[in-house]
Write a protein that holds these residues in place. Structure first.
Motif, PDB file in Angstrom:
ATOM      1  N   VAL A 135      -1.691  44.860  38.782  1.00 13.45           N
ATOM      2  CA  VAL A 135      -3.134  45.142  38.698  1.00 13.45           C
ATOM      3  C   VAL A 135      -3.662  45.500  40.087  1.00 13.45           C
ATOM      4  O   VAL A 135      -3.391  44.809  41.072  1.00 13.45           O
ATOM      5  N   ASP A 136      -4.413  46.609  40.149  1.00 11.47           N
ATOM      6  CA  ASP A 136      -5.014  47.031  41.413  1.00 11.47           C
ATOM      7  C   ASP A 136      -6.289  46.251  41.684  1.00 11.47           C
ATOM      8  O   ASP A 136      -7.166  46.153  40.817  1.00 11.47           O
ATOM      9  N   ILE A 137      -6.394  45.729  42.884  1.00  7.91           N
ATOM     10  CA  ILE A 137      -7.621  45.092  43.346  1.00  7.91           C
ATOM     11  C   ILE A 137      -8.256  46.089  44.305  1.00  7.91           C
ATOM     12  O   ILE A 137      -7.670  46.447  45.321  1.00  7.91           O
ATOM     13  N   MET A 138      -9.435  46.568  43.944  1.00  9.89           N
ATOM     14  CA  MET A 138     -10.083  47.649  44.685  1.00  9.89           C
ATOM     15  C   MET A 138     -11.265  47.120  45.476  1.00  9.89           C
ATOM     16  O   MET A 138     -12.104  46.403  44.954  1.00  9.89           O
ATOM     17  N   LEU A 139     -11.294  47.509  46.745  1.00  7.83           N
ATOM     18  CA  LEU A 139     -12.406  47.136  47.622  1.00  7.83           C
ATOM     19  C   LEU A 139     -13.570  48.076  47.352  1.00  7.83           C
ATOM     20  O   LEU A 139     -13.421  49.289  47.421  1.00  7.83           O
ATOM     21  N   LEU A 140     -14.739  47.515  47.024  1.00  9.58           N
ATOM     22  CA  LEU A 140     -15.907  48.337  46.712  1.00  9.58           C
ATOM     23  C   LEU A 140     -16.750  48.612  47.941  1.00  9.58           C
ATOM     24  O   LEU A 140     -17.530  49.550  47.974  1.00  9.58           O
ATOM     25  N   GLN A 141     -16.627  47.761  48.955  1.00  6.52           N
ATOM     26  CA  GLN A 141     -17.400  47.946  50.180  1.00  6.52           C
ATOM     27  C   GLN A 141     -16.438  48.212  51.321  1.00  6.52           C
ATOM     28  O   GLN A 141     -15.333  47.695  51.323  1.00  6.52           O
ATOM     29  N   ASP A 142     -16.885  49.012  52.277  1.00  7.60           N
ATOM     30  CA  ASP A 142     -15.995  49.275  53.399  1.00  7.60           C
ATOM     31  C   ASP A 142     -16.621  48.857  54.708  1.00  7.60           C
ATOM     32  O   ASP A 142     -17.786  48.952  54.911  1.00  7.60           O
TER      33      ASP A 142
END
Length: 85
Positions: free
Chosen positions: A78-85
């Motif tokens: 499962v990909d864990i995606m960062l929404l903020q950079d």
């Protein structure tokens, strides 16, 4: 019970670890596989409850991933995606 401050701190550390272990996709978003995060020795030492920290970060809309609860083995891909950079 964890205090809010601890949760914020843990979520901040989590973001750093996702950046360290993750890769940037074509849209410029950083993501990492749950299995990679879970298997990482530094993460294992940093987070007492990685899944709990992930849930807290997801509730705060800092990361996103498919499903509610991530389990080692079952959800390693499962990909864990960062929404903020």
């Amino acid at each position: 019970m964890m205090t809010t401050m601890n949760v914020e701190h843990e979520v901040g550390l989590l973001v750093e670890e996702i950046r360290r272990l993750g890769t940037r996709n074509a849209d410029g978003q950083v993501s990492v596989k749950f299995g990679v995060l879970f298997a990482d020795e530094k993460c294992a030492n940093l987070f007492e409850a990685l899944v709990g920290t992930l849930k807290a970060a997801k509730r705060r809309k800092i990361i996103t991933y498919q499903g509610e609860l991530l389990l080692q083995g079952v959800h390693d891909d499962v990909d864990i995606m960062l929404l903020q950079d």
